[in-house]
Scaffold this active site. Structure first.
Site, short mmCIF file in Angstrom:
data_model
loop_
_atom_site.label_atom_id
_atom_site.label_comp_id
_atom_site.label_asym_id
_atom_site.label_seq_id
_atom_site.Cartn_x
_atom_site.Cartn_y
_atom_site.Cartn_z
N HIS A 1 -3.66 6.95 3.01
CA HIS A 1 -4.04 5.63 2.53
C HIS A 1 -5.40 5.29 3.12
O HIS A 1 -5.65 5.55 4.31
CB HIS A 1 -2.99 4.60 2.95
CG HIS A 1 -3.36 3.20 2.57
ND1 HIS A 1 -3.85 2.89 1.32
CD2 HIS A 1 -3.34 2.04 3.27
CE1 HIS A 1 -4.11 1.60 1.26
NE2 HIS A 1 -3.81 1.06 2.44
N CYS B 1 0.82 -1.23 0.00
CA CYS B 1 0.00 0.00 0.00
C CYS B 1 0.84 1.26 0.00
O CYS B 1 0.33 2.35 -0.28
CB CYS B 1 -0.93 0.02 1.20
SG CYS B 1 -1.95 -1.43 1.31
N ASN C 1 -10.15 -0.50 0.66
CA ASN C 1 -8.69 -0.38 0.56
C ASN C 1 -8.25 -0.91 -0.80
O ASN C 1 -8.40 -2.10 -1.09
CB ASN C 1 -8.08 -1.20 1.70
CG ASN C 1 -6.56 -1.19 1.71
OD1 ASN C 1 -5.92 -0.75 0.75
ND2 ASN C 1 -5.99 -1.70 2.78
N1 ACO Z 1 -17.83 -9.11 10.54
C1 ACO Z 1 -18.15 -9.38 11.81
N2 ACO Z 1 -17.23 -9.68 12.74
C2 ACO Z 1 -15.95 -9.71 12.37
C3 ACO Z 1 -15.54 -9.44 11.04
C4 ACO Z 1 -16.55 -9.14 10.12
N3 ACO Z 1 -16.27 -8.86 8.83
N4 ACO Z 1 -14.20 -9.52 10.98
C5 ACO Z 1 -13.76 -9.84 12.19
N5 ACO Z 1 -14.81 -9.96 13.05
C6 ACO Z 1 -14.78 -10.29 14.45
C7 ACO Z 1 -13.52 -11.02 14.83
O1 ACO Z 1 -13.62 -12.39 14.51
C8 ACO Z 1 -13.46 -10.76 16.32
O2 ACO Z 1 -14.35 -11.65 16.97
P1 ACO Z 1 -13.89 -12.42 18.29
O3 ACO Z 1 -13.60 -11.34 19.29
O4 ACO Z 1 -15.07 -13.26 18.60
O5 ACO Z 1 -12.66 -13.19 17.88
C9 ACO Z 1 -14.06 -9.36 16.44
O6 ACO Z 1 -14.78 -9.12 15.23
C10 ACO Z 1 -13.03 -8.28 16.65
O7 ACO Z 1 -11.96 -8.49 15.75
P2 ACO Z 1 -10.73 -7.53 15.69
O8 ACO Z 1 -9.74 -8.08 14.71
O9 ACO Z 1 -10.25 -7.19 17.06
O10 ACO Z 1 -11.42 -6.22 15.09
P3 ACO Z 1 -10.78 -4.85 14.81
O11 ACO Z 1 -11.49 -3.80 15.53
O12 ACO Z 1 -9.28 -4.90 14.95
O13 ACO Z 1 -11.10 -4.63 13.28
C11 ACO Z 1 -9.99 -4.79 11.17
C12 ACO Z 1 -10.61 -5.55 12.32
C13 ACO Z 1 -11.06 -3.95 10.52
C14 ACO Z 1 -9.43 -5.80 10.18
C15 ACO Z 1 -8.87 -3.89 11.71
O14 ACO Z 1 -8.01 -4.63 12.53
C16 ACO Z 1 -8.06 -3.22 10.64
O15 ACO Z 1 -8.54 -2.38 9.90
N6 ACO Z 1 -6.74 -3.56 10.55
C17 ACO Z 1 -5.86 -2.95 9.60
C18 ACO Z 1 -6.04 -3.66 8.31
C19 ACO Z 1 -5.33 -2.99 7.20
O16 ACO Z 1 -5.32 -1.79 7.07
N7 ACO Z 1 -4.76 -3.82 6.34
C20 ACO Z 1 -4.29 -3.43 5.10
C21 ACO Z 1 -2.92 -2.91 5.05
S1 ACO Z 1 -2.61 -2.42 3.48
C22 ACO Z 1 -1.82 -3.56 2.45
O17 ACO Z 1 -0.62 -3.58 2.37
C23 ACO Z 1 -2.67 -4.52 1.62
#
Ligand code: ACO
Length: 328
Positions: free
Chosen positions: A255, A115, A285
């Site tokens: 980003h 990214c 994203n």
């Molecule tokens: N729908 C419903 N529930 C979900 C979903 C979903 N789509 N996805 C995850 N959950 C659940 C999880 O299983 C977890 O449940 P549990 O507590 O029973 O295990 C709960 O929601 C909380 O999960 P977290 O991972 O703690 O949620 P978080 O608030 O961290 O949000 C997210 C997750 C959106 C992925 C976040 O961590 C994020 O945005 N991370 C950065 C990702 C990113 O930017 N990546 C790309 C980088 S760029 C590149 O190089 C491609």
């Protein structure tokens, strides 16, 4: 030391027509619109058609950028395509694009920094113009992330979309253009965000496909913490290098990974909502394409005026990060 001031002289963008909504994702995995919107800010994203690959998306965006710069494809000296979803291993997507554009004079290569790739591309291309080596460099961020997204994994499939953004770099008036770049990498975090299948470590086999290793795997929470830390600090470091301060920022073009990550960067930079270009609700994203598409839309919407101070900042797999300060 640069001989010439270098800036962006044309912008362009393209997103595929097909929209994938949160409601459709509700039918595919155990998720819901409310969770996706509150945790990420994303409402919908685009998906490339079956006959579209990354170079096709890049082509539309590039034509627009070249036209906006008042140039033709033959005026381009170098094409840099930042992508983690090339059409194929080789030839590079930049070479495929060069042919499609008819940019016969251009050298061409791809750049892989996930990214952060577009900012890495700007730093590379602008230095080549600044040194006098080239006059016009086309820098493209283009991705077909839908091709490496696992639509059975709710942790990742809600996040990603397809699209392309492009800019032409060229000489600008004294006092304008790029003021600084801040690039970084921390390879120790490589495991947090990866596609390992199909490379030389884990070649494509029936087993690698069965274990779904040709898709994106991500430790979302760890990446989130890294992103929150690095977005603000990379932007601050770039401002410091440019001899500028947070108060000078007219528009932040971050980003577009997650609204909460963008908000935390804005808090750290003391910026109000209206000082950031945000379009992730429409596109999710798009990795290397996110920043150039957001920039092209900011230009389209008249949010960028001559003399404005822009800060572009991103982070991604690698782990990598990059920020740039420029005067429009
Ligand atoms: N729908 C419903 N529930 C979900 C979903 C979903 N789509 N996805 C995850 N959950 C659940 C999880 O299983 C977890 O449940 P549990 O507590 O029973 O295990 C709960 O929601 C909380 O999960 P977290 O991972 O703690 O949620 P978080 O608030 O961290 O949000 C997210 C997750 C959106 C992925 C976040 O961590 C994020 O945005 N991370 C950065 C990702 C990113 O930017 N990546 C790309 C980088 S760029 C590149 O190089 C491609």
């Amino acid at each position: 030391m640069s001989l010439y001031p270098v800036g962006i002289i044309g912008t362009g963008k393209y997103v595929p027509e097909r929209i994938l909504t949160n409601q459709e994702l509700e039918q595919m995995v155990d998720t819901n619109d409310e969770w996706i919107v509150t945790r990420t800010g994303i409402k919908e994203r685009r998906m490339a058609a079956a006959d579209q690959a990354t170079s096709d998306l890049a082509l539309h965006a590039s034509r627009q950028a070249i036209e906006a710069a008042g140039l033709t494809a033959e005026d381009i000296d170098l094409i840099i395509v930042a992508t983690i979803t090339p059409d194929m291993f080789f030839p590079s997507t930049a070479c495929l694009l060069q042919h499609k554009l008819g940019a016969k004079q251009a050298a061409a290569f791809d750049l892989s920094a996930a990214c952060s790739g577009f900012i890495y591309g700007l730093a590379t291309g602008s230095n080549m113009v600044a040194s006098g080596m080239y006059k016009h460099v086309l820098v493209v961020g283009a991705e077909s992330l839908s091709r490496i997204t696992d639509y059975t994994d709710r942790n990742t499939c809600i996040l990603f979309g397809d699209g392309a953004g492009a800019v032409v770099l060229g000489q600008v008036a004294e006092g304008r253009g790029f003021r600084s770049f801040e690039l970084g990498a921390d390879g120790s975090g490589g495991e947090l965000l990866k596609v390992e299948g199909g490379g030389s470590r884990v070649p494509a086999t029936e087993e690698s496909l069965a274990s779904r290793r040709h898709y994106i795997h991500m430790a979302g929470n760890e990446v989130f913490k890294f992103a929150v830390r690095i977005m603000g600090s990379a932007a601050e470091d770039a401002l410091k290098k440019a001899g500028m301060s947070k108060e000078d920022i007219d528009l932040l073009v971050p980003h577009q990974a997650n609204i909460r990550i963008i908000q935390s960067a804005m808090n750290r930079l003391n910026l109000s909502e209206d000082k950031a270009m945000i379009n992730l609700h429409n596109y999710g994203n798009m990795s290397a394409a996110s920043i150039p598409v957001a920039l092209a839309e900011a230009v389209e919407q008249g949010r960028v005026n001559e003399g404005d101070c822009l800060v572009l900042v991103g982070f991604g797999g690698g782990l990598t990060w990059g920020a740039s300060v420029l005067v429009w």
